[in-house]
Design a protein around this motif. Structure first.
Motif, PDB file in Angstrom:
ATOM      1  N   THR A 109      -0.557   4.565   5.394  1.00 18.56           N
ATOM      2  CA  THR A 109       0.243   5.166   4.301  1.00 18.56           C
ATOM      3  C   THR A 109       0.554   4.335   3.322  1.00 18.56           C
ATOM      4  O   THR A 109       1.440   4.582   2.481  1.00 18.56           O
ATOM      5  CB  THR A 109       1.142   6.087   5.088  1.00 18.56           C
ATOM      6  N   ASP A 110       0.049   3.045   3.324  1.00 18.32           N
ATOM      7  CA  ASP A 110       0.371   2.086   2.088  1.00 18.32           C
ATOM      8  C   ASP A 110       0.178   2.544   0.983  1.00 18.32           C
ATOM      9  O   ASP A 110      -1.073   2.937   0.735  1.00 18.32           O
ATOM     10  CB  ASP A 110      -0.251   0.675   2.621  1.00 18.32           C
ATOM     11  N   LEU A 111       1.035   2.717  -0.041  1.00 14.36           N
ATOM     12  CA  LEU A 111       0.667   3.416  -1.219  1.00 14.36           C
ATOM     13  C   LEU A 111      -0.368   2.640  -2.093  1.00 14.36           C
ATOM     14  O   LEU A 111      -1.298   3.374  -2.697  1.00 14.36           O
ATOM     15  CB  LEU A 111       1.937   3.413  -2.074  1.00 14.36           C
ATOM     16  N   SER A 112      -0.383   1.266  -1.912  1.00 17.44           N
ATOM     17  CA  SER A 112      -1.614   0.631  -2.768  1.00 17.44           C
ATOM     18  C   SER A 112      -3.022   0.741  -2.191  1.00 17.44           C
ATOM     19  O   SER A 112      -3.921   0.756  -2.981  1.00 17.44           O
ATOM     20  CB  SER A 112      -1.198  -0.990  -2.734  1.00 17.44           C
ATOM     21  N   PHE A 113      -3.030   1.211  -0.836  1.00 10.45           N
ATOM     22  CA  PHE A 113      -4.204   1.441  -0.221  1.00 10.45           C
ATOM     23  C   PHE A 113      -4.831   3.022  -0.824  1.00 10.45           C
ATOM     24  O   PHE A 113      -5.869   3.164  -1.264  1.00 10.45           O
ATOM     25  CB  PHE A 113      -4.104   1.279   1.434  1.00 10.45           C
ATOM     26  N   VAL A 114      -3.864   3.827  -0.461  1.00 15.38           N
ATOM     27  CA  VAL A 114      -4.031   4.970  -0.770  1.00 15.38           C
ATOM     28  C   VAL A 114      -4.588   5.121  -2.335  1.00 15.38           C
ATOM     29  O   VAL A 114      -5.413   6.054  -2.857  1.00 15.38           O
ATOM     30  CB  VAL A 114      -2.948   6.094  -0.480  1.00 15.38           C
ATOM     31  N   LYS A 115      -3.895   4.536  -3.206  1.00  6.19           N
ATOM     32  CA  LYS A 115      -4.249   4.617  -4.841  1.00  6.19           C
ATOM     33  C   LYS A 115      -5.670   4.331  -4.880  1.00  6.19           C
ATOM     34  O   LYS A 115      -6.195   4.401  -5.877  1.00  6.19           O
ATOM     35  CB  LYS A 115      -3.200   3.830  -5.503  1.00  6.19           C
TER      36      LYS A 115
END
Length: 448
Positions: A109-115
């Protein structure tokens, strides 16, 4: 494989349980490499074996990072409408001492990964499931919910597990009809954001959601709900005029308020219900009650005239069974039109103890009962048989009775029960079996 019609090959590839196999198929032939890009779903889970190899000094250099494999699958697909990414349940046994605190290779759920991948598929995406690695996610608050809400306008189903989720900046998702939050810490202590931003929910599952203080569910279109609650919230409220099926498991809420007039199927497990308030259930037909204070719960329950099928069990420990017990009479006073009754081992034991103390009084409702399923714990075979005989005498139109014994019971006890019951009331269709905690009932024989 090359002789099969391409649509059939795509269908076969779509049925793979793990997209790791899909990635391997791309290396097998040019045809599979081409057709694999037509698959409309990605399902990728990190197994314990992969995790251990990625940590071992001897093998970690040869292991492709999990996030890299996932990104490749997503970016090589032409169109995706379903994505499931997570860690296998076997990783729950990993100790905190075995994990580098700064690692984020499975922080999903790391935002940088999902982005990196979500904007590419958001237009066609209808179903999204992310099951994070709790050891890496529990101390990192994620704003992934707000990002999902900002770019997935057509999303219908969303599942989030094992994460710490912020609701800051959360946007309305009017097309979302199915939401499951499991073992998450949610920064929405009263569920206002859930109510306001997911107004079209028809299915809501909240399993082990932390961070709640005074949660209130207010959803006009909700039809099915599963809610397991810790002992932290002081009160629970649900307003759902269209709710048909509801399973609620809680501990000792000081207040439990239900405004669910369309409820048909209700499973309630509560240790104590000190202030239980509900409006009358006009359409409720199937009811399952579990409590360590059945007598008190029945005393506060509204009249259940519509209930036809009733299941009851006690959560009391064995040593507490001799304290205040409920009798079968209490059930029929509250639920006078029950046709099918199932008694769990705790409920049967309480009812039998009550019978030994005061007998079994007549109730007109007992004469309407046609089916009984009882999970027995036999302490005194004669007392148990006496209780069964009394039930048979009162329930004059009873046609089916199923008795389940624990596997630890002596075989002589089973023989005495079978012989005594079938002799006493041969007109009843008898069914015999065994019950065990955490397992399905095992039926042994059916007799007449």
């Amino acid at each position: 494989m090359e002789d099969l019609p391409p649509p059939l090959v795509v269908e076969i590839l779509s049925r793979l349980n793990d997209s790791t196999d899909l990635a391997r198929c791309r290396l097998a032939s040019k045809l599979l490499n081409s057709l694999s890009r037509e698959v409309r779903s990605v399902k990728l889970f990190c197994t314990l074996s992969r995790y251990l190899k990625s940590r071992s000094p001897e093998t970690k250099a040869h292991v492709t990072p999990f996030k890299t494999i996932f990104n490749n699958l997503v970016f090589e697909a032409r169109c995706l409408d379903s994505i499931s990414i997570g860690v296998d349940k076997s990783l729950r046994d990993i100790s905190y001492d075995d994990v580098d605190d700064e690692s984020d290779d499975l922080y999903l759920t790391d935002l940088s990964f999902v982005k990196q991948w979500l904007p590419k598929v958001s237009g066609e995406l209808r179903k999204l499931s992310i099951s994070d690695f709790w050891i890496q996610s529990c101390w990192r608050k994620s704003e992934v919910l707000s990002f999902i809400s900002s770019c997935c306008n057509g999303l219908a189903e969303l599942e989030m597990k094992n994460a710490w989720l912020s609701v800051d900046g959360l946007n309305p998702m009017s097309r979302l009809t199915n939401l499951r939050l499991e073992f998450v810490r949610l920064e929405d202590e009263d569920l206002n954001k859930v109510n306001d931003c997911f107004p079209s929910l028809q299915v809501l599952n909240l399993v082990g959601v932390g961070g709640l203080k005074d949660p209130k569910i207010r959803l006009l279109h909700l039809k099915s709900c599963l809610w397991t609650v810790s002992n932290a919230p002081l009160s629970l409220t649900i307003f759902a005029p269209c709710l048909v099926k509801f399973r609620l498991k809680c501990i000792k809420p000081k207040s439990l308020v239900l405004d669910t007039p369309s409820l048909y199927d209700f499973h309630l497990s509560v240790e104590e219900a000190n202030n239980f308030r509900v409006k009358e259930f006009c359409h409720l037909e199937n009811l399952h009650l579990e409590s360590s204070s059945l007598s008190s719960l029945l005393g506060t329950f509204p009249s259940g005239k519509s209930i036809k099928k009733l299941t009851v069990d006690s959560l009391k420990r064995f040593e507490a069974l001799e304290t205040k017990n409920f009798g079968l009479e209490a059930l029929f006073d509250v639920f006078p039109n029950v046709r099918s009754l199932s008694l769990g081992p705790g409920a049967w034991s309480e009812a039998e103890i009550s019978f030994r103390k005061a007998g079994l009084k007549d109730r007109n409702a007992m004469k309407e009962l046609t089916e009984i399923v009882a999970h027995l714990v036999v302490y005194d075979i004669e007392a148990t048989l006496s209780f069964i005989y009394s039930i048979l005498d009162k329930c004059t139109i009873l046609s089916d009775m199923a008795l389940l014994l624990h596997p630890k019971e002596d075989s002589g006890v089973a023989s005495s029960l079978i012989s005594g019951c079938t002799t006493y009331c041969p007109k009843v269709k008898w069914k015999w079996g065994m019950w065990k905690e955490g397992s399905k009932n095992m039926w042994v024989s059916v007799g007449t």
